[in-house]
Structures are given as C-alpha cells and as structure tokens.
Design a protein around this motif. Structure first.
Motif, PDB file in Angstrom:
ATOM      1  N   MET A 161       0.851  -1.200   0.000  1.00  0.00           N
ATOM      2  CA  MET A 161       0.000   0.000   0.000  1.00  0.00           C
ATOM      3  C   MET A 161       0.887   1.252   0.000  1.00  0.00           C
ATOM      4  O   MET A 161       0.653   2.209  -0.745  1.00  0.00           O
ATOM      5  CB  MET A 161      -0.880  -0.042   1.259  1.00  0.00           C
ATOM      6  CG  MET A 161      -1.740   1.156   1.518  1.00  0.00           C
ATOM      7  SD  MET A 161      -3.199   1.235   0.494  1.00  0.00           S
ATOM      8  CE  MET A 161      -4.166  -0.116   1.145  1.00  0.00           C
ATOM      9  N   MET A 162       1.921   1.233   0.825  1.00  0.00           N
ATOM     10  CA  MET A 162       2.844   2.368   0.900  1.00  0.00           C
ATOM     11  C   MET A 162       3.563   2.560  -0.435  1.00  0.00           C
ATOM     12  O   MET A 162       3.745   3.684  -0.902  1.00  0.00           O
ATOM     13  CB  MET A 162       3.837   2.162   2.042  1.00  0.00           C
ATOM     14  CG  MET A 162       4.809   3.307   2.241  1.00  0.00           C
ATOM     15  SD  MET A 162       3.993   4.923   2.445  1.00  0.00           S
ATOM     16  CE  MET A 162       3.858   5.013   4.234  1.00  0.00           C
ATOM     17  N   ARG A 163       3.938   1.462  -1.067  1.00  0.00           N
ATOM     18  CA  ARG A 163       4.621   1.578  -2.359  1.00  0.00           C
ATOM     19  C   ARG A 163       3.727   2.296  -3.381  1.00  0.00           C
ATOM     20  O   ARG A 163       4.174   3.232  -4.053  1.00  0.00           O
ATOM     21  CB  ARG A 163       4.978   0.181  -2.890  1.00  0.00           C
ATOM     22  CG  ARG A 163       5.566   0.258  -4.275  1.00  0.00           C
ATOM     23  CD  ARG A 163       5.733  -1.096  -4.934  1.00  0.00           C
ATOM     24  NE  ARG A 163       6.263  -0.903  -6.291  1.00  0.00           N
ATOM     25  CZ  ARG A 163       6.746  -1.874  -7.036  1.00  0.00           C
ATOM     26  NH1 ARG A 163       6.752  -3.113  -6.587  1.00  0.00           N
ATOM     27  NH2 ARG A 163       7.193  -1.607  -8.241  1.00  0.00           N
ATOM     28  N   THR A 164       2.463   1.883  -3.468  1.00  0.00           N
ATOM     29  CA  THR A 164       1.560   2.514  -4.436  1.00  0.00           C
ATOM     30  C   THR A 164       1.341   3.982  -4.086  1.00  0.00           C
ATOM     31  O   THR A 164       1.327   4.860  -4.958  1.00  0.00           O
ATOM     32  CB  THR A 164       0.207   1.767  -4.468  1.00  0.00           C
ATOM     33  OG1 THR A 164       0.469   0.379  -4.541  1.00  0.00           O
ATOM     34  CG2 THR A 164      -0.624   2.187  -5.666  1.00  0.00           C
ATOM     35  N   LEU A 220      11.477   1.920   0.069  1.00  0.00           N
ATOM     36  CA  LEU A 220      10.388   2.141  -0.888  1.00  0.00           C
ATOM     37  C   LEU A 220      10.546   3.492  -1.589  1.00  0.00           C
ATOM     38  O   LEU A 220      10.209   3.633  -2.765  1.00  0.00           O
ATOM     39  CB  LEU A 220       9.030   2.055  -0.175  1.00  0.00           C
ATOM     40  CG  LEU A 220       8.658   0.653   0.325  1.00  0.00           C
ATOM     41  CD1 LEU A 220       7.389   0.706   1.177  1.00  0.00           C
ATOM     42  CD2 LEU A 220       8.483  -0.316  -0.837  1.00  0.00           C
ATOM     43  N   ALA A 221      11.083   4.471  -0.869  1.00  0.00           N
ATOM     44  CA  ALA A 221      11.341   5.778  -1.492  1.00  0.00           C
ATOM     45  C   ALA A 221      12.443   5.648  -2.538  1.00  0.00           C
ATOM     46  O   ALA A 221      12.401   6.282  -3.593  1.00  0.00           O
ATOM     47  CB  ALA A 221      11.732   6.802  -0.431  1.00  0.00           C
ATOM     48  N   GLU A 222      13.419   4.786  -2.252  1.00  0.00           N
ATOM     49  CA  GLU A 222      14.479   4.548  -3.240  1.00  0.00           C
ATOM     50  C   GLU A 222      13.896   3.887  -4.487  1.00  0.00           C
ATOM     51  O   GLU A 222      14.194   4.276  -5.623  1.00  0.00           O
ATOM     52  CB  GLU A 222      15.559   3.648  -2.628  1.00  0.00           C
ATOM     53  CG  GLU A 222      16.727   3.404  -3.577  1.00  0.00           C
ATOM     54  CD  GLU A 222      17.875   2.676  -2.893  1.00  0.00           C
ATOM     55  OE1 GLU A 222      17.614   1.671  -2.199  1.00  0.00           O
ATOM     56  OE2 GLU A 222      19.021   3.123  -3.050  1.00  0.00           O
ATOM     57  N   LEU A 223      13.024   2.937  -4.269  1.00  0.00           N
ATOM     58  CA  LEU A 223      12.410   2.210  -5.383  1.00  0.00           C
ATOM     59  C   LEU A 223      11.540   3.125  -6.240  1.00  0.00           C
ATOM     60  O   LEU A 223      11.535   3.049  -7.463  1.00  0.00           O
ATOM     61  CB  LEU A 223      11.563   1.064  -4.810  1.00  0.00           C
ATOM     62  CG  LEU A 223      10.785   0.204  -5.799  1.00  0.00           C
ATOM     63  CD1 LEU A 223      11.743  -0.662  -6.607  1.00  0.00           C
ATOM     64  CD2 LEU A 223       9.773  -0.676  -5.067  1.00  0.00           C
TER      65      LEU A 223
END
Ligand code: ZN
Length: 426
Positions: A161-164, A220-223
């Motif tokens: 969810m955070m990734r999206t 996730l911010a890096e991704l």
C-alpha cells in the motif's frame, strides 16, 4: 501607510550576527530593510531591542478541527501558533472526519482564512478514513491544496500500500509524510519499552517499532523516487536509518520534536499522562542520538507535534489516556534556553534554521527568510526575559505539557504574518 519596525536587531542567518535594522512592511511584503528609514506616514512599532527572525514554520500540528473542537479549533490552535512565533503551520488530517476529500481541504483553508492567526497548510490522508485499506484521490487532494500525504496517528501497515502511495505521490510531486509505527511491534504499549517500563509494569513500545518502518519506507522511497518525510523521530536506530538513507542518495527528510530532544522516559512515573506521547519519550541514548542527528543534518527540522487534549482526557490512568503534548507556545523558549543559552550545543542561527528556513525549503513554502521583496512573515524574540511555563497562560485549549514549571527565556514578543500583526505583547 505601512508598518515600520524600529529598534530591532536582525539575525544574520549565515554568521549569527545581530544587525541593527529597521524594516518597512507594506501590504504582505517587506518593502525595505535599512539601518534607518523615514517614519513619515507609517505606523511605528518599537521592538525594544528584540531579535528579528523569519516566522517559524511547524510542519506537524494537530488543530483538531473539524470534529474535535473541544480539544482545539483552527482559531485557538493558530492563536497558540502566533504566540509561539509561528507564521505557518501544517495541520494533520486525523480529525473527525479524517481530511481525505477536497471539500475538507477547502474547509481548512477557508476557516483558517476567516478565523486564523497564521497560515495553515493541510496534509491530506494517504488512505480513506486513515484506515489503511484504500488510497485517497491524491490528485484531487493535491489540486485542493494538500501539501503532502500522511496517515499520522497511525502507521501504514502494509508495505505494498505504501509503495503505491509513494508512486502516486512521486507523480504529483508531493511528499509522503510518515508516522513510523509497526503495530505488530508496538501493540498496546503506552511508553517506551525498556528499564523504566519494566520497573513500572507498563506495556512498552520498542524503538524498532519505529525504525523498521523508517528503514522500510526509505527503501520504498528509493524504489519509487518519492520524497519521504519522517515525522517525530525518537529512536536512535531510526536516526541511523535516515542517515544511511541520505548517504545512499534517497530523498528522505526528517523532523524531531522538542520533547524528544529534551526529555527521556526516566521522567515518567506511570501516573501523570502529561508524560504520555507517541512515539514515546525514550532513553538518554535515544535523546542524544536525536540531538546529534539534528546537529549533523540527518534531521532537517524541528516540529512540535502539537497535540492538544482536554484536561479530563489527560487525567485518565496512564495506560488509557490519549497520547500527545501541546508544543506551539513553548518550543522556541525551551530549545533556546536548553540547547543554546545553557549548554551551547546549538547556535541561535542553527535553531532558527531548523524552525523556519529548513521547513520552508523542504516543503517549498513561502517564508523562511527576512528579505526585501519577500513575504512579511517574521517573529521578534526577547532573548533575555525569563518566565516560568504555566499551562494556564496558553492560548491553546490544551494544557497537556510535561514542561509545566520549567523556566525559559527567549519569548516571542511580536509575530507578523503576511504583514499583519498576529501576536504582540509588551
Ligand atoms: Zn504521529
């Protein structure tokens, strides 16, 4: 006719020098800054030798409006902000209802315009109702003026969810602002997990409940390439995670509260809920790590996490009382007294940088400097006058502070927001 500020000393932010300067404000703008200005036709305000700094900006404030007005309103919260020297505050969306629609963004802007004593910029929720199940319409919320997205109060538990959310935030060019808390680790904890919680027999929240989310979300911010902003950092390993992420080139910024810089769990006796906050007050090692992180640039800014509650709520038993402290009216005097005047761990200009310049830069907001042609957002400080913190003096409806009775100096005596005097005391 403008406002002419006389007999003040302007803090030079690069060198820390205090320069005798007069300032002419016309409309919302700083028209002129000079050693001497012609007073003809202007309202003259004598600053009595006070120090002029950019208006403070607090990126973490709970105004409790709409729906929880018994704790605070936009009017009382912004009055407290102006009293504390703030010209802009960002309000958190965990109100009732949660700020998850464009209509609610409009409500904040309109109410602040009508009743406010400073500028209010709202965050919007990441998930509908802050429930962590479904993402909000982030684009519509941005168009309605959201300055970032956060489910503050709770962590977003599911990494996918955070990734999206980050992918969308990245497209919109707005930050994801995290309350880092893994609930499978924090459980029903009401204070830091450690020696003190064991001694008091209270359930604890371990530091890793925070740092695993900081590390996860940095990755996730890096991704995704999103800008991650970490709220109210309190734990040494979380500070290290931010330091590591910055070295790796990840776009991460962070804030720390005055209470995590000044207090530890040793102050908790298990009865007074005015010491209960989330993330909790941690150990001396954590406190030192937060201060070190602030000084070496790992932590970008200071934010209060101003979280007013009613007296009745805070009189409940420690385990069941709500989390949170008020902070807007005391943050500058406390940090100036403890970190600058008493211990010289920071300079005045460093503190002002962390409270005004950095938040303006990181969140791309007007203000953060006192300059000709710039917006007239400024604060005048009396660095000498010492007063005892008395919650009964607060403009906030909240009285919940662990700093009652502390002696502090460096009180804001005048606040000007967009050319309007929003706070003034002799
Ligand atoms: Zn929070």
């Amino acid at each position: 006719m403008g406002i002419l500020l006389k007999n003040g000393k302007l803090l030079e932010l690069e060198t820390g020098e205090l320069l005798p300067r007069e300032i002419l404000i016309e409309g919302k703008t700083i028209q002129k800054i000079a050693e001497q200005l012609d007073t003809t036709g202007h309202e003259v305000v004598d600053l009595g030798g006070g120090v002029i700094v950019p208006g403070f900006i607090d990126m973490h404030v709970h105004l409790r409006d709409p729906g929880l007005e018994y704790k605070e309103t936009i009017e009382t919260g912004t009055r407290a902000a102006a009293k504390g020297g703030f010209t802009t505050v960002a309000c958190m969306p965990n109100t009732k209802p949660i700020l998850d629609t464009p209509e609610l963004m409009n409500y904040i802007y309109e109410t602040a315009e009508k009743t406010g004593y400073c500028k209010v910029v709202p965050y919007a929720a990441i998930t509908c109702g802050g429930r962590g199940e479904e993402l909000t319409d982030m684009q519509a919320l941005k168009e309605a003026g959201a300055v970032g997205f956060t489910d503050d109060g709770v962590g977003v538990q599911v990494a996918g969810m955070m990734r999206t959310a980050m992918e969308r935030a990245k497209e919109l060019g707005l930050p994801i602002v995290i309350h880092a808390e893994d609930e499978s680790l924090s459980g029903k904890g009401c204070m830091n997990e450690g020696e003190v919680s064991k001694r008091l027999g209270l359930p604890g929240i371990p530091g890793v409940a925070e740092s695993v989310h900081v590390a996860r979300d940095a990755l996730l911010a890096e991704l995704t390439g999103a800008h991650l902003h970490v709220c109210h950092i309190s734990d040494a390993s979380a500070v290290d995670a931010v330091r590591w992420a910055k070295r790796r080139g990840i776009r991460v910024t962070a804030e720390v509260t005055p209470h995590h810089l000044l207090l530890t769990d040793e102050g908790i006796d298990g009865t007074d809920a005015n010491w209960k906050v989330n993330p909790p007050l941690r150990t001396e090692n954590d406190r030192k790590a937060c201060l070190e992180g602030l000084l070496d640039g790992t932590i970008d800014m200071i934010a209060t996490d101003h979280a007013p509650h009613s007296v009745e709520e805070k009189q409940r038993a420690f385990q069941v009382a709500p989390f949170g402290f008020v902070g807007l009216e005391t943050v500058f005097p406390l940090l100036y007294t403890e970190l600058v005047a008493k211990s010289q761990q920071m300079t005045l200009q460093q503190l002002v940088h962390k409270m005004a310049v950095a938040p303006a830069e990181v969140f791309d907001l007007p203000g953060g400097r006192v300059a000709e042609g710039g917006v007239a957002d400024l604060t005048v400080l009396n660095l000498e006058e010492e007063r005892i913190i008395d919650p009964n003096d607060f403009a906030s409806k909240g009285r919940n502070t662990p700093f009652a009775g502390w002696k502090a100096k460096g009180w804001p005596v005048l606040t000007v927001c967009e050319g309007r005097i929003t706070h003034s005391r002799p």
